[in-house]
Each structure stands twice: as C-alpha cells, then as structure tokens.
Design a protein around this motif. Structure first.
Motif, PDB file in Angstrom:
ATOM      1  N   LEU A 201     -21.703 139.015 -51.581  1.00 49.34           N
ATOM      2  CA  LEU A 201     -22.557 139.112 -50.397  1.00 49.34           C
ATOM      3  C   LEU A 201     -21.836 139.665 -49.177  1.00 49.34           C
ATOM      4  CD1 LEU A 201     -24.451 135.690 -50.697  1.00 49.34           C
ATOM      5  CD2 LEU A 201     -25.156 137.935 -51.558  1.00 49.34           C
ATOM      6  N   ALA A 202     -20.517 139.738 -49.250  1.00 54.97           N
ATOM      7  CA  ALA A 202     -19.755 140.282 -48.117  1.00 54.97           C
ATOM      8  C   ALA A 202     -20.180 141.722 -47.874  1.00 54.97           C
ATOM      9  CB  ALA A 202     -18.257 140.209 -48.413  1.00 54.97           C
ATOM     10  N   GLY A 203     -20.393 142.073 -46.631  1.00 48.84           N
ATOM     11  CA  GLY A 203     -20.818 143.428 -46.288  1.00 48.84           C
ATOM     12  C   GLY A 203     -22.326 143.611 -46.228  1.00 48.84           C
ATOM     13  N   GLU A 204     -23.085 142.578 -46.646  1.00 46.95           N
ATOM     14  CA  GLU A 204     -24.545 142.669 -46.559  1.00 46.95           C
ATOM     15  C   GLU A 204     -25.012 142.403 -45.125  1.00 46.95           C
ATOM     16  OE1 GLU A 204     -26.722 143.499 -48.863  1.00 46.95           O
ATOM     17  OE2 GLU A 204     -25.323 143.624 -50.549  1.00 46.95           O
ATOM     18  N   ILE A 205     -26.219 142.846 -44.825  1.00 47.44           N
ATOM     19  CA  ILE A 205     -26.852 142.499 -43.548  1.00 47.44           C
ATOM     20  C   ILE A 205     -27.667 141.230 -43.774  1.00 47.44           C
ATOM     21  CG2 ILE A 205     -28.507 143.194 -41.780  1.00 47.44           C
ATOM     22  CD1 ILE A 205     -27.810 146.094 -42.394  1.00 47.44           C
ATOM     23  N   PHE A 206     -27.313 140.171 -43.039  1.00 48.35           N
ATOM     24  CA  PHE A 206     -28.010 138.894 -43.177  1.00 48.35           C
ATOM     25  C   PHE A 206     -29.077 138.772 -42.094  1.00 48.35           C
ATOM     26  CE2 PHE A 206     -23.964 138.150 -45.237  1.00 48.35           C
ATOM     27  CZ  PHE A 206     -24.280 137.347 -46.320  1.00 48.35           C
ATOM     28  N   LEU A 207     -30.260 138.391 -42.511  1.00 54.20           N
ATOM     29  CA  LEU A 207     -31.362 138.134 -41.580  1.00 54.20           C
ATOM     30  C   LEU A 207     -31.478 136.621 -41.386  1.00 54.20           C
ATOM     31  CD1 LEU A 207     -34.096 140.501 -43.110  1.00 54.20           C
ATOM     32  CD2 LEU A 207     -32.345 141.064 -41.416  1.00 54.20           C
ATOM     33  N   VAL A 208     -31.469 136.177 -40.142  1.00 54.85           N
ATOM     34  CA  VAL A 208     -31.640 134.746 -39.873  1.00 54.85           C
ATOM     35  C   VAL A 208     -32.663 134.572 -38.763  1.00 54.85           C
ATOM     36  CG1 VAL A 208     -29.293 134.183 -40.594  1.00 54.85           C
ATOM     37  CG2 VAL A 208     -29.766 134.625 -38.184  1.00 54.85           C
ATOM     38  N   VAL A 217     -27.985 128.172 -40.850  1.00 50.74           N
ATOM     39  CA  VAL A 217     -27.686 129.262 -41.797  1.00 50.74           C
ATOM     40  C   VAL A 217     -26.696 130.240 -41.165  1.00 50.74           C
ATOM     41  CG1 VAL A 217     -28.673 131.267 -42.984  1.00 50.74           C
ATOM     42  CG2 VAL A 217     -29.872 129.064 -43.042  1.00 50.74           C
ATOM     43  N   HIS A 218     -26.918 130.581 -39.916  1.00 51.63           N
ATOM     44  CA  HIS A 218     -26.025 131.493 -39.187  1.00 51.63           C
ATOM     45  C   HIS A 218     -24.588 130.962 -39.198  1.00 51.63           C
ATOM     46  CE1 HIS A 218     -23.968 133.026 -35.585  1.00 51.63           C
ATOM     47  NE2 HIS A 218     -24.709 134.124 -35.736  1.00 51.63           N
ATOM     48  N   MET A 223     -18.888 130.632 -41.491  1.00 49.55           N
ATOM     49  CA  MET A 223     -17.867 129.768 -42.063  1.00 49.55           C
ATOM     50  C   MET A 223     -17.388 130.296 -43.412  1.00 49.55           C
ATOM     51  SD  MET A 223     -18.131 125.702 -43.031  1.00 49.55           S
ATOM     52  CE  MET A 223     -19.372 126.015 -44.309  1.00 49.55           C
ATOM     53  N   ARG A 224     -18.308 130.825 -44.225  1.00 47.19           N
ATOM     54  CA  ARG A 224     -17.950 131.282 -45.565  1.00 47.19           C
ATOM     55  C   ARG A 224     -17.297 132.670 -45.576  1.00 47.19           C
ATOM     56  NH1 ARG A 224     -17.691 126.847 -46.987  1.00 47.19           N
ATOM     57  NH2 ARG A 224     -19.219 125.657 -48.189  1.00 47.19           N
ATOM     58  N   LEU A 225     -17.695 133.541 -44.670  1.00 46.36           N
ATOM     59  CA  LEU A 225     -17.259 134.931 -44.768  1.00 46.36           C
ATOM     60  C   LEU A 225     -16.211 135.341 -43.735  1.00 46.36           C
ATOM     61  CD1 LEU A 225     -20.639 136.743 -45.579  1.00 46.36           C
ATOM     62  CD2 LEU A 225     -18.835 136.005 -47.154  1.00 46.36           C
ATOM     63  N   SER A 226     -16.119 134.657 -42.626  1.00 41.39           N
ATOM     64  CA  SER A 226     -15.153 135.058 -41.597  1.00 41.39           C
ATOM     65  C   SER A 226     -13.728 134.813 -42.082  1.00 41.39           C
ATOM     66  CB  SER A 226     -15.388 134.274 -40.296  1.00 41.39           C
ATOM     67  OG  SER A 226     -16.630 134.627 -39.744  1.00 41.39           O
ATOM     68  N   GLY A 227     -12.846 135.788 -41.820  1.00 46.62           N
ATOM     69  CA  GLY A 227     -11.432 135.646 -42.156  1.00 46.62           C
ATOM     70  C   GLY A 227     -11.047 136.224 -43.489  1.00 46.62           C
ATOM     71  N   GLN A 228     -11.956 136.319 -44.451  1.00 49.91           N
ATOM     72  CA  GLN A 228     -11.638 136.871 -45.765  1.00 49.91           C
ATOM     73  C   GLN A 228     -12.132 138.306 -45.920  1.00 49.91           C
ATOM     74  OE1 GLN A 228     -12.310 134.107 -49.136  1.00 49.91           O
ATOM     75  NE2 GLN A 228     -13.176 132.688 -47.607  1.00 49.91           N
ATOM     76  N   TRP A 229     -13.250 138.597 -45.261  1.00 47.12           N
ATOM     77  CA  TRP A 229     -13.837 139.928 -45.332  1.00 47.12           C
ATOM     78  C   TRP A 229     -14.158 140.385 -43.913  1.00 47.12           C
ATOM     79  CZ3 TRP A 229     -15.491 135.944 -48.668  1.00 47.12           C
ATOM     80  CH2 TRP A 229     -15.115 136.110 -50.014  1.00 47.12           C
ATOM     81  N   PRO A 230     -14.589 141.597 -43.759  1.00 46.71           N
ATOM     82  CA  PRO A 230     -14.993 142.031 -42.407  1.00 46.71           C
ATOM     83  C   PRO A 230     -16.036 141.075 -41.840  1.00 46.71           C
ATOM     84  CG  PRO A 230     -14.891 143.908 -43.900  1.00 46.71           C
ATOM     85  CD  PRO A 230     -14.688 142.682 -44.746  1.00 46.71           C
ATOM     86  N   VAL A 231     -16.090 140.998 -40.509  1.00 42.89           N
ATOM     87  CA  VAL A 231     -17.042 140.108 -39.850  1.00 42.89           C
ATOM     88  C   VAL A 231     -18.455 140.404 -40.367  1.00 42.89           C
ATOM     89  CG1 VAL A 231     -18.048 139.402 -37.655  1.00 42.89           C
ATOM     90  CG2 VAL A 231     -15.608 139.945 -37.799  1.00 42.89           C
ATOM     91  N   PRO A 232     -19.144 139.393 -40.855  1.00 39.79           N
ATOM     92  CA  PRO A 232     -20.480 139.639 -41.417  1.00 39.79           C
ATOM     93  C   PRO A 232     -21.453 140.161 -40.373  1.00 39.79           C
ATOM     94  CG  PRO A 232     -20.100 137.290 -41.172  1.00 39.79           C
ATOM     95  CD  PRO A 232     -18.783 137.957 -40.906  1.00 39.79           C
TER      96      PRO A 232
END
Length: 312
Positions: A201-208, A217-218, A223-232
């Motif tokens: 899911l990294a790199g996807e556009i998330f709708l909230v 959800v935001h 929490m899950r994606l920050s630091g490991q992949w580009p900023v979601p």
C-alpha cells in the motif's frame, strides 16, 4: 365545600383519600355497597362510612339509597365519570413510570460513527429495538469529538466511537473489534490478490473522511507508513461513507475501513485484509456516569451479551 360558581374548591380534591374514590367507583359499578365491599375485600360498613364521609365533604349526594340497593344521582354520575377518567390516567402514569424504571419505555439517544449494514453496531441496535419496542431511539452521526461534546451537553445518552477513549468525566467500555481492511478499485493491480501488506500500500493515495473514524484512520496510516517509505499521500474528502467508497470505485484512491464494511457489496470496490496488520480496530461506548436512564443500562447489557456470544 362548594364555591359560589358551583365548583368544588380546588384544595378539596387533594385531600380526598384515593381509597374513597376507588370505593365510590366500585359502588357505582355494582350499585350495591355489599357487592362493592366483597369485590374490594373490605367490610360493607367501611364502604358505607367512606362514601357518606365523602358526600359530606363534597356537600353532594352521590347515591340514592333504597331497600333494593343504590343508584347514582345526576351529580354522582358526573362525579364518577370524571373520577373514573382521572383514575385511568393515574393508573397509566404508574404503569408508564414502572416501565420507564425498567427501561421498557421512554427514549434513548445514540451517537454513532456510522451505521453499516450487518455490522456489530447495526445488529445491536436491531436486536435492541426488537426486545424493547417501547423505546424511542434517536440516532445521530458525528465524530468522536462531537459525540463527547453532545454527551457533556446531555444531548445524547451514549456514543459509540472508534478507539478506546478514557475521558475523565465519562464512563467508557470497549464493545467490539474488527480487523482493518483495504478498499481498492476492482481494476487495481492488487485487487486480484487474496490480501495485501503495508508494503503493497505504500505509495498509494489514501482517501480519508474528516468525520466518522476518519481521524483515527489518518493517524493509523501515518503510524504504519511513516519512516519506512516515502511520506504517504493522504487526501481528506468531506463526503459520507457511501460517497467515499464510490470515489474508491472510480479510481480516486484507496481507503481503509473496519471489516464490517466488506459485508456489503459495493460496485467497483474490492475489500482485502491487510496480512501484516497486527491490531484490530476497537469500538467503544461512552456515557455519562450521572445518566440513570434504564434504557441505557439495558443497551449496555445487551452489548455485553452479544460480545460474549461473538467471542464464544
């Protein structure tokens, strides 16, 4: 005891014993002091004495006595009609108060993050309405923050929110939990899979959404994606849940929801579990410790019962 306009003084009504009125109605029904006394389980002399005392207090002859029994005077007939209606109202008031004390009638105001068909919350409300048809339920949708404000303002009795809030002035209790699922367009490359991972899911556009569980959800995405992949990339969309899923189906992006959302078929949308998501989404109830509404207590008891049956 009669005023100049021909009406009884208002203070007199409050001094008449209820037993005198009940015995008057019994005599009017049976047209006999003897049969009325038997029906009430009291002595005939006590009935006669009460009726006589009432007539003296009123200054009105309610019954004409003769050797064959008694019959109502015209004044007595009017008096009995009014008393009968009053006793019926009193009886209804007593029964209604008793039902309210048991939570079988009255009103229950519920704040929700949203009602999803077949979800725990929808089933809870459905079962509650079936068990307690005399309760008028009012449902209001809001964010967790708005729900807490409404509770403090006594505008709702209970709120169901995402997470495990612990406000100092309210009671709270986890009620149910759901896995997190990803909603993707069915044309998405990942839609053919049985599940996805956070790396997928990294790199996807998330709708909230800004409302409902959107804020939680935001924060979870960050929490899950920050630091490991580009900023979601997170896009806030001010729409209701149905419109949010429609946007997903049209390819605007993906979103995350509780697994209950996947119980309903949504055109153009595929729901997939997130294989490496370790946490379940917790939904809690919040209510005021000063709320003594028995209908609220019954709802919490039913929620606990349903939670135990699901866990068993």
């Amino acid at each position: 005891m009669i005023d100049r306009q021909g009406g009884m003084r208002s203070a007199l009504g409050s001094r008449i014993p209820l037993a005198s009125l009940i015995q008057t109605l019994a005599v009017a029904e049976h047209l006999s002091f003897y049969r009325a006394a038997n029906a009430l389980g009291v002595s005939q002399s006590s009935v006669s004495a009460r009726i006589k005392a009432l007539e003296e207090d009123l200054g009105i002859l309610l019954f004409e006595r003769n050797t064959r029994g008694v019959r109502l005077t015209e004044a007595g007939r009017l008096f009995v009609e009014r008393v009968s209606a009053g006793v019926e109202h009193l009886d209804h008031a007593v029964k209604s108060a008793g039902m309210a004390a048991l939570g079988e009638c009255g009103r229950l105001r519920v704040g929700v993050h949203g009602l999803i068909p077949h979800s725990f919350l929808a089933n809870l409300i459905g079962q509650y309405r079936s068990i307690y048809p005399g309760i008028e339920m009012e449902i209001a949708e809001s964010t967790a923050r708005e729900a807490l404000m409404h509770l403090r303002a006594d505008q709702i009795d209970i709120a169901f929110v995402v997470g495990t809030p612990d406000p100092p002035d309210c009671h709270s209790r986890p009620i149910w939990q759901e896995p997190l699922v990803a909603a993707l367009p069915d044309s998405h490359a990942l839609a053919v899979q049985e599940h996805v991972t956070w790396a997928d899911l990294a790199g996807e556009i998330f709708l909230v959404r800004p409302g409902g569980p959107g804020p939680q959800v935001h924060d979870h995405i960050l929490m899950r994606l920050s630091g490991q992949w580009p900023v979601p990339s997170i896009l806030r969309v001010g729409v209701e849940r149905a419109s949010l899923l429609s946007m997903v189906g049209q390819g605007f992006g993906i979103t995350l929801l509780g697994a209950a959302s996947s119980l309903s078929v949504v055109a153009g949308v595929r729901f997939l579990p997130i294989a490496d998501e370790p946490e379940l989404i917790v939904f809690s109830a919040i209510w005021s410790p000063f709320n003594r509404n028995a209908a609220l207590r019954n709802l919490l008891d039913l929620a606990d019962e349903m939670r135990r049956s699901v866990s068993a």
